[in-house]
Design an enzyme around this catalytic site. Structure first.
Site, PDB file in Angstrom:
ATOM      1  N   HIS A 159       5.191 -10.790   6.525  1.00 56.18           N
ATOM      2  CA  HIS A 159       5.540 -10.242   7.841  1.00 56.18           C
ATOM      3  C   HIS A 159       5.372  -8.738   7.958  1.00 56.18           C
ATOM      4  O   HIS A 159       5.174  -8.231   9.053  1.00 56.18           O
ATOM      5  CB  HIS A 159       6.999 -10.597   8.184  1.00 56.18           C
ATOM      6  CG  HIS A 159       7.184 -12.032   8.583  1.00 56.18           C
ATOM      7  ND1 HIS A 159       8.327 -12.497   9.195  1.00 56.18           N
ATOM      8  CD2 HIS A 159       6.361 -13.105   8.455  1.00 56.18           C
ATOM      9  CE1 HIS A 159       8.196 -13.794   9.427  1.00 56.18           C
ATOM     10  NE2 HIS A 159       7.021 -14.195   8.977  1.00 56.18           N
ATOM     11  N   HIS A 184       2.719 -10.171  13.777  1.00 61.90           N
ATOM     12  CA  HIS A 184       3.267  -9.186  12.832  1.00 61.90           C
ATOM     13  C   HIS A 184       2.408  -7.926  12.776  1.00 61.90           C
ATOM     14  O   HIS A 184       2.905  -6.832  12.520  1.00 61.90           O
ATOM     15  CB  HIS A 184       3.404  -9.825  11.447  1.00 61.90           C
ATOM     16  CG  HIS A 184       4.251 -11.047  11.470  1.00 61.90           C
ATOM     17  ND1 HIS A 184       5.587 -11.007  11.787  1.00 61.90           N
ATOM     18  CD2 HIS A 184       3.933 -12.350  11.275  1.00 61.90           C
ATOM     19  CE1 HIS A 184       6.066 -12.242  11.763  1.00 61.90           C
ATOM     20  NE2 HIS A 184       5.090 -13.067  11.466  1.00 61.90           N
ATOM     21  N   CYS A 207      12.954   2.896  -9.509  1.00 63.51           N
ATOM     22  CA  CYS A 207      14.017   3.816  -9.924  1.00 63.51           C
ATOM     23  C   CYS A 207      15.226   2.963 -10.302  1.00 63.51           C
ATOM     24  O   CYS A 207      15.068   1.760 -10.535  1.00 63.51           O
ATOM     25  CB  CYS A 207      14.314   4.868  -8.849  1.00 63.51           C
ATOM     26  SG  CYS A 207      14.919   4.231  -7.277  1.00 63.51           S
ATOM     27  N   GLY A 208      16.395   3.539 -10.385  1.00 65.66           N
ATOM     28  CA  GLY A 208      17.552   2.773 -10.843  1.00 65.66           C
ATOM     29  C   GLY A 208      17.897   1.636  -9.895  1.00 65.66           C
ATOM     30  O   GLY A 208      18.000   0.478 -10.289  1.00 65.66           O
ATOM     31  N   THR A 209      18.088   1.988  -8.629  1.00 68.49           N
ATOM     32  CA  THR A 209      18.429   0.976  -7.625  1.00 68.49           C
ATOM     33  C   THR A 209      17.225   0.556  -6.786  1.00 68.49           C
ATOM     34  O   THR A 209      17.272  -0.462  -6.105  1.00 68.49           O
ATOM     35  CB  THR A 209      19.466   1.532  -6.638  1.00 68.49           C
ATOM     36  OG1 THR A 209      18.913   2.734  -6.060  1.00 68.49           O
ATOM     37  CG2 THR A 209      20.782   1.848  -7.324  1.00 68.49           C
TER      38      THR A 209
END
Ligand code: RB5
Length: 152
Positions: A102, A137, A69-71
């Site tokens: 991780h 992890h 998306c945009g960000t």
């Protein structure tokens, strides 16, 4: 990469151009891609397309997804509501590597208005080829499913 299923992709209008670029790059690199849209730059809601892609990874139909998306923020918020989804917003190489090593990230989220296409391509390359380290992890990501939402 462990995945034998196609890479499932989705975006909104702000991520559309980068989605198309990354899709073409993956196809040329012999990866199979399943594009869940959108198929134009018309304005759409990232929640709808994030849901489509994250749902497919959550169900196990697909092993890996890429959302743009945009960000990258909205897509990662949506995707991480789905069980079994570990979506990582990586607008840099270090995050992409570590999200695999991780966190065993299974959805890569990019910000189409944050990074350029060449960096995005490098992020996708490294994200696809970096293995999960497992070990301590593994135990940590297994705890995700024991976390109940709401106030403690
Ligand atoms: C669309 O204008 C924009 O809000 C969206 O692409 C995304 O950045 C949201 O997080």
């Amino acid at each position: 990469m462990e995945s034998t299923t196609p890479i499932v992709m989705g975006s909104d209008h702000a991520g559309y151009a980068l989605k198309e670029f990354i899709k073409d790059y993956l196809v040329v690199s012999n990866f199979e891609v399943e594009d869940f849209g959108p198929f134009s730059e018309d304005s759409v809601d990232y929640s709808d397309y994030g849901r489509l892609v994250a749902g497919k990874v959550s169900s196990g139909d697909f092993n890996r997804g890429i959302l743009i998306c945009g960000t990258g923020l909205g897509m990662s918020m949506v995707a991480n509501r789905f069980k079994n989804v570990r979506a990582a917003l990586c607008n840099g190489l270090f995050s992409a590597i570590m999200s695999r090593r991780h966190n065993d990230s299974n959805i890569l989220v990019l910000g189409g208005r944050v990074i350029g296409i060449e960096l995005a391509k490098e992020i996708v390359q490294i994200w696809l080829k970096t293995p999960f380290e497992g070990g301590r992890h593994q135990k940590r990501i297994e705890k995700f499913d024991t976390i109940k939402s709401g106030p403690l």
